[in-house]
Design a protein around this motif. Sequence first.
Motif, PDB file in Angstrom:
ATOM      1  N   SER A  97       0.857  -1.187   0.000  1.00  0.00           N
ATOM      2  CA  SER A  97       0.000   0.000   0.000  1.00  0.00           C
ATOM      3  C   SER A  97       0.886   1.227   0.000  1.00  0.00           C
ATOM      4  CB  SER A  97      -0.936   0.019   1.212  1.00  0.00           C
ATOM      5  OG  SER A  97      -0.227   0.331   2.405  1.00  0.00           O
ATOM      6  N   ASN A  98       0.328   2.336  -0.486  1.00  0.00           N
ATOM      7  CA  ASN A  98       1.048   3.609  -0.528  1.00  0.00           C
ATOM      8  C   ASN A  98       0.138   4.702  -0.001  1.00  0.00           C
ATOM      9  OD1 ASN A  98       1.673   6.233  -2.540  1.00  0.00           O
ATOM     10  ND2 ASN A  98       3.478   5.286  -1.630  1.00  0.00           N
ATOM     11  N   SER A  99       0.502   5.282   1.144  1.00  0.00           N
ATOM     12  CA  SER A  99      -0.280   6.357   1.771  1.00  0.00           C
ATOM     13  C   SER A  99      -1.741   5.950   1.953  1.00  0.00           C
ATOM     14  CB  SER A  99      -0.180   7.646   0.950  1.00  0.00           C
ATOM     15  OG  SER A  99       1.137   8.142   0.959  1.00  0.00           O
ATOM     16  N   VAL A 100      -1.927   4.779   2.534  1.00  0.00           N
ATOM     17  CA  VAL A 100      -3.271   4.246   2.781  1.00  0.00           C
ATOM     18  C   VAL A 100      -3.505   3.978   4.260  1.00  0.00           C
ATOM     19  CG1 VAL A 100      -4.803   2.256   2.396  1.00  0.00           C
ATOM     20  CG2 VAL A 100      -3.551   3.255   0.478  1.00  0.00           C
ATOM     21  N   LEU A 101      -2.562   3.334   4.930  1.00  0.00           N
ATOM     22  CA  LEU A 101      -2.810   2.849   6.286  1.00  0.00           C
ATOM     23  C   LEU A 101      -3.086   3.972   7.281  1.00  0.00           C
ATOM     24  CD1 LEU A 101      -0.362  -0.161   6.798  1.00  0.00           C
ATOM     25  CD2 LEU A 101      -2.660  -0.102   5.791  1.00  0.00           C
ATOM     26  N   GLU A 102      -2.609   5.173   7.007  1.00  0.00           N
ATOM     27  CA  GLU A 102      -2.894   6.281   7.924  1.00  0.00           C
ATOM     28  C   GLU A 102      -4.360   6.697   7.889  1.00  0.00           C
ATOM     29  OE1 GLU A 102      -1.051   8.381   4.208  1.00  0.00           O
ATOM     30  OE2 GLU A 102      -0.888   6.452   5.259  1.00  0.00           O
ATOM     31  N   HIS A 103      -5.101   6.187   6.898  1.00  0.00           N
ATOM     32  CA  HIS A 103      -6.521   6.517   6.746  1.00  0.00           C
ATOM     33  C   HIS A 103      -7.438   5.365   7.154  1.00  0.00           C
ATOM     34  CE1 HIS A 103      -5.143  10.079   4.715  1.00  0.00           C
ATOM     35  NE2 HIS A 103      -4.577   9.386   3.748  1.00  0.00           N
ATOM     36  N   VAL A 104      -6.892   4.376   7.838  1.00  0.00           N
ATOM     37  CA  VAL A 104      -7.643   3.160   8.176  1.00  0.00           C
ATOM     38  C   VAL A 104      -7.727   3.019   9.695  1.00  0.00           C
ATOM     39  CG1 VAL A 104      -7.689   0.642   7.929  1.00  0.00           C
ATOM     40  CG2 VAL A 104      -6.847   2.069   6.046  1.00  0.00           C
ATOM     41  N   PRO A 105      -8.897   2.679  10.239  1.00  0.00           N
ATOM     42  CA  PRO A 105      -9.002   2.499  11.696  1.00  0.00           C
ATOM     43  C   PRO A 105      -8.073   1.399  12.192  1.00  0.00           C
ATOM     44  CG  PRO A 105     -11.183   2.683  10.710  1.00  0.00           C
ATOM     45  CD  PRO A 105     -10.207   2.576   9.567  1.00  0.00           C
ATOM     46  N   PRO A 106      -7.561   1.519  13.411  1.00  0.00           N
ATOM     47  CA  PRO A 106      -6.571   0.560  13.934  1.00  0.00           C
ATOM     48  C   PRO A 106      -7.032  -0.886  13.883  1.00  0.00           C
ATOM     49  CG  PRO A 106      -6.804   2.419  15.433  1.00  0.00           C
ATOM     50  CD  PRO A 106      -7.817   2.624  14.369  1.00  0.00           C
ATOM     51  N   GLU A 107      -8.287  -1.142  14.240  1.00  0.00           N
ATOM     52  CA  GLU A 107      -8.762  -2.519  14.258  1.00  0.00           C
ATOM     53  C   GLU A 107      -8.828  -3.118  12.858  1.00  0.00           C
ATOM     54  OE1 GLU A 107     -12.401   0.212  14.207  1.00  0.00           O
ATOM     55  OE2 GLU A 107     -10.422   0.141  15.186  1.00  0.00           O
ATOM     56  N   VAL A 108      -9.038  -2.268  11.853  1.00  0.00           N
ATOM     57  CA  VAL A 108      -9.067  -2.746  10.466  1.00  0.00           C
ATOM     58  C   VAL A 108      -7.646  -3.053   9.990  1.00  0.00           C
ATOM     59  CG1 VAL A 108      -9.732  -2.199   8.093  1.00  0.00           C
ATOM     60  CG2 VAL A 108     -11.187  -1.470  10.003  1.00  0.00           C
ATOM     61  N   ILE A 109      -6.688  -2.235  10.401  1.00  0.00           N
ATOM     62  CA  ILE A 109      -5.294  -2.525  10.057  1.00  0.00           C
ATOM     63  C   ILE A 109      -4.879  -3.868  10.636  1.00  0.00           C
ATOM     64  CG2 ILE A 109      -2.896  -1.775  10.329  1.00  0.00           C
ATOM     65  CD1 ILE A 109      -3.962   1.111  10.457  1.00  0.00           C
ATOM     66  N   ASP A 110      -5.237  -4.130  11.881  1.00  0.00           N
ATOM     67  CA  ASP A 110      -4.929  -5.427  12.481  1.00  0.00           C
ATOM     68  C   ASP A 110      -5.523  -6.563  11.660  1.00  0.00           C
ATOM     69  OD1 ASP A 110      -3.275  -5.008  14.729  1.00  0.00           O
ATOM     70  OD2 ASP A 110      -4.965  -4.281  15.905  1.00  0.00           O
ATOM     71  N   ALA A 111      -6.761  -6.397  11.220  1.00  0.00           N
ATOM     72  CA  ALA A 111      -7.407  -7.429  10.408  1.00  0.00           C
ATOM     73  C   ALA A 111      -6.715  -7.574   9.056  1.00  0.00           C
ATOM     74  CB  ALA A 111      -8.890  -7.097  10.224  1.00  0.00           C
ATOM     75  N   MET A 112      -6.231  -6.472   8.481  1.00  0.00           N
ATOM     76  CA  MET A 112      -5.486  -6.532   7.218  1.00  0.00           C
ATOM     77  C   MET A 112      -4.179  -7.301   7.397  1.00  0.00           C
ATOM     78  SD  MET A 112      -5.889  -2.703   5.638  1.00  0.00           S
ATOM     79  CE  MET A 112      -7.403  -2.138   4.875  1.00  0.00           C
ATOM     80  N   TYR A 113      -3.496  -7.063   8.506  1.00  0.00           N
ATOM     81  CA  TYR A 113      -2.258  -7.780   8.769  1.00  0.00           C
ATOM     82  C   TYR A 113      -2.525  -9.287   8.884  1.00  0.00           C
ATOM     83  CZ  TYR A 113       0.360  -3.454   9.878  1.00  0.00           C
ATOM     84  OH  TYR A 113       1.000  -2.235   9.835  1.00  0.00           O
ATOM     85  N   ALA A 114      -3.597  -9.642   9.572  1.00  0.00           N
ATOM     86  CA  ALA A 114      -3.932 -11.057   9.725  1.00  0.00           C
ATOM     87  C   ALA A 114      -4.256 -11.686   8.371  1.00  0.00           C
ATOM     88  CB  ALA A 114      -5.107 -11.221  10.684  1.00  0.00           C
ATOM     89  N   GLU A 115      -5.001 -10.967   7.553  1.00  0.00           N
ATOM     90  CA  GLU A 115      -5.339 -11.480   6.220  1.00  0.00           C
ATOM     91  C   GLU A 115      -4.093 -11.564   5.345  1.00  0.00           C
ATOM     92  OE1 GLU A 115      -8.219 -12.613   3.085  1.00  0.00           O
ATOM     93  OE2 GLU A 115      -7.755 -12.980   5.200  1.00  0.00           O
ATOM     94  N   SER A 116      -3.204 -10.603   5.462  1.00  0.00           N
ATOM     95  CA  SER A 116      -1.957 -10.648   4.691  1.00  0.00           C
ATOM     96  C   SER A 116      -1.125 -11.860   5.065  1.00  0.00           C
ATOM     97  CB  SER A 116      -1.151  -9.362   4.919  1.00  0.00           C
ATOM     98  OG  SER A 116      -1.842  -8.232   4.443  1.00  0.00           O
ATOM     99  N   MET A 117      -1.043 -12.156   6.353  1.00  0.00           N
ATOM    100  CA  MET A 117      -0.314 -13.339   6.795  1.00  0.00           C
ATOM    101  C   MET A 117      -0.897 -14.602   6.157  1.00  0.00           C
ATOM    102  SD  MET A 117       2.178 -14.667   8.603  1.00  0.00           S
ATOM    103  CE  MET A 117       2.741 -13.536   9.890  1.00  0.00           C
TER     104      MET A 117
END
Length: 314
Positions: free
Chosen positions: A176-196
Amino acid sequence: MDWRVKGIIQKVLGALPGGHALHFHLQRRFGGLRDFDGELASKVDDWEIMVGHLRDAGIVLPGVRAFEIGTGWYPTFPFACYLAGAARVTTYDLNPHLRMDLTVRCADILGGFLPRIATAAGVPLAEVEKRHRALVERLRTGADLGVATGGVIDYRAPADATRSLLPDGDVDVVFSNSVLEHVPPEVIDAMYAESMRVLSPSGVMFHSVNCGDHYAYVDRNVHQLNYLRYSDEEWQRWNNAFLYQNRLRAHWFVDGARRHGFDIDLDTRTTREERMKQLAAMPVHPQFADVPAEQLCITSVDFIARKPASTTAG
């Protein structure tokens, strides 16, 4: 424009029927899309930086299977990856922001960057030029991204990057490029889990995060640490659907990836003297008191998080 005024305008537009269309037209006339050529050139610069970091991590673009989080209004990164020889680029967006007029223009302008794309990816220029000719010709006949790229780009929107429906171990790179700063923390955690889950063993995430106050780009009277003055409750006056900012600091993104089991290959966090001075000269809300000043003042980070080779998808 005073940043508070912009925040309120965006908040009102987000609540109005047709507000999204009006916001887009305002962006084209007064905002980030006013200088489309300059904005696209900046994105190509960012893409080159990403490719260099990935190369240092042992990931080359020819034949790569990539998963982008956050397509946006036009697909600079997916197009550049396609031109560089990626095997597949699945690009997700929560909302269908993609505009075909900007997409066609993006492809046209990328024609001036083909030597840079070829050099960055380490592929023959003739191959990049051939793919570019085919891309432009197909787009001009009305083809969508999949048809225009011979099936390489798969655009999915509206789509949830935390529930990608991709098979386990199906991709080599999540980025991603200049995206994660616009995402709620709990959604980022879920993205990390899905990426794994979707990454192959030794696959990587690359994220470039601009975690400074974005209102500083429209109001020269404030700097990128300005939003740290406010509590979460106060910040909600200006936070809005068009420019949601989570205000998470750079270390949070890296540490979060580590908590999800990733190994960190790259972490570009740097404490800059200018930012330290800005921080020292302003009131900071007590809710940030547990963050050391050296971390609180950092406003950007690129990082690579690698899935361990021994990890199996669960």
